[in-house]
Design a protein around this motif. Structure first.
Motif, short mmCIF file in Angstrom:
data_model
loop_
_atom_site.label_atom_id
_atom_site.label_comp_id
_atom_site.label_asym_id
_atom_site.label_seq_id
_atom_site.Cartn_x
_atom_site.Cartn_y
_atom_site.Cartn_z
N ASP A 92 36.27 8.25 42.57
CA ASP A 92 35.37 9.11 41.80
C ASP A 92 35.32 8.53 40.39
N TYR A 93 34.11 8.35 39.89
CA TYR A 93 33.91 7.77 38.57
C TYR A 93 33.45 8.86 37.61
N PHE A 94 34.11 8.91 36.48
CA PHE A 94 33.83 9.92 35.47
C PHE A 94 33.49 9.25 34.15
N CYS A 95 32.65 9.88 33.38
CA CYS A 95 32.50 9.45 32.00
C CYS A 95 33.05 10.55 31.09
N ALA A 96 33.46 10.12 29.93
CA ALA A 96 34.01 11.03 28.94
C ALA A 96 33.57 10.56 27.57
N THR A 97 33.50 11.48 26.65
CA THR A 97 33.18 11.13 25.29
C THR A 97 34.26 11.66 24.36
N ALA A 98 34.58 10.87 23.37
CA ALA A 98 35.61 11.21 22.40
C ALA A 98 35.35 10.37 21.15
N PRO A 99 35.92 10.74 20.03
CA PRO A 99 35.65 9.98 18.81
C PRO A 99 36.17 8.54 18.85
N ARG A 100 37.24 8.29 19.59
CA ARG A 100 37.82 6.95 19.54
C ARG A 100 38.56 6.65 20.84
N PHE A 101 38.44 5.41 21.26
CA PHE A 101 39.17 4.91 22.41
C PHE A 101 40.05 3.75 21.98
N THR A 102 40.96 3.39 22.83
CA THR A 102 41.78 2.22 22.58
C THR A 102 42.08 1.56 23.92
N ALA A 103 42.69 0.41 23.85
CA ALA A 103 43.03 -0.31 25.08
C ALA A 103 44.38 -0.97 24.92
N TYR A 104 45.20 -0.88 25.93
CA TYR A 104 46.48 -1.60 25.96
C TYR A 104 46.96 -1.63 27.39
N SER A 105 47.83 -2.55 27.66
CA SER A 105 48.39 -2.75 29.00
C SER A 105 47.29 -2.86 30.05
N GLY A 106 46.17 -3.43 29.65
CA GLY A 106 45.12 -3.69 30.61
C GLY A 106 44.25 -2.52 30.98
N LYS A 107 44.39 -1.40 30.28
CA LYS A 107 43.59 -0.23 30.60
C LYS A 107 43.02 0.38 29.33
N VAL A 108 42.06 1.26 29.54
CA VAL A 108 41.37 1.91 28.44
C VAL A 108 41.83 3.36 28.34
N TYR A 109 42.00 3.83 27.12
CA TYR A 109 42.50 5.18 26.90
C TYR A 109 41.69 5.88 25.80
N ILE A 110 41.65 7.18 25.88
CA ILE A 110 41.14 7.98 24.78
C ILE A 110 42.26 8.11 23.75
N SER A 111 41.97 7.79 22.50
CA SER A 111 43.02 7.75 21.49
C SER A 111 43.68 9.11 21.30
N LYS A 112 42.89 10.15 21.23
CA LYS A 112 43.42 11.51 21.05
C LYS A 112 42.73 12.42 22.06
N PRO A 113 43.23 12.42 23.29
CA PRO A 113 42.53 13.13 24.36
C PRO A 113 42.45 14.63 24.21
N ASP A 114 43.26 15.19 23.29
CA ASP A 114 43.23 16.63 23.09
C ASP A 114 42.28 17.04 21.97
N GLN A 115 41.53 16.09 21.45
CA GLN A 115 40.62 16.38 20.35
C GLN A 115 39.20 15.93 20.68
N ASP A 116 38.28 16.91 20.69
CA ASP A 116 36.85 16.61 20.80
C ASP A 116 36.55 15.69 21.98
N THR A 117 37.18 15.94 23.10
CA THR A 117 36.97 15.14 24.30
C THR A 117 36.26 15.96 25.35
N TYR A 118 35.23 15.38 25.94
CA TYR A 118 34.45 16.06 26.95
C TYR A 118 34.29 15.16 28.16
#
Length: 129
Positions: A92-118
């Motif tokens: 299942d593929y999802f999109c999400a929006t947040a003010p900032r993302f980051t990447a490390y260990s070969g994957k992508v992450y939301i920098s602050k997933p508990d803030q303004d994330t949808y």
């Protein structure tokens, strides 16, 4: 804020698809859109992110060589095109929006997933062998 994914479906191995994520209710230029996927029995993983200002563009190692993320700002839509699909891409593929993302260990992450994330509701992709 609402995110709507589309473009999933059944694809044969080796094929391609383009997923769309259309956003409403936010200032598109102020947010980053990311793509995530969750395969059966596995954790959700971030695979790509994109912002119209050119920052926060990341790809996970698992898809980087065969994926392109882009946007149509006029349509508030971000696309993820994936090629050379294999059964391991079934998820299942999802999109999400947040003010900032980051990447490390070969994957992508939301920098602050508990803030303004949808999150969107997701679209299913099945790759047959």
């Amino acid at each position: 804020v609402q995110l709507v994914e589309s473009g999933g479906g059944l694809v044969q191995a080796g094929g391609s698809l383009r997923l769309s994520c259309t956003a409403s209710g936010l200032t598109f230029d102020d947010y980053v859109i990311g793509w995530f996927r969750q395969a059966p029995g596995k954790e959700r993983e971030g695979i790509a992110s994109y912002s119209s200002n050119g920052g926060n563009i990341y790809y996970a190692e698992s898809v980087e060589a065969r994926s392109t993320i882009s946007s149509d700002d006029a349509k508030s839509t971000v696309y993820l095109e994936m090629n050379s699909l294999n059964p391991e891409d079934t998820a299942d593929y999802f999109c999400a929006t947040a003010p900032r993302f980051t990447a490390y260990s070969g994957k992508v992450y939301i920098s602050k997933p508990d803030q303004d994330t949808y999150w969107g509701q997701g679209t299913q992709v099945t790759v047959s062998s």
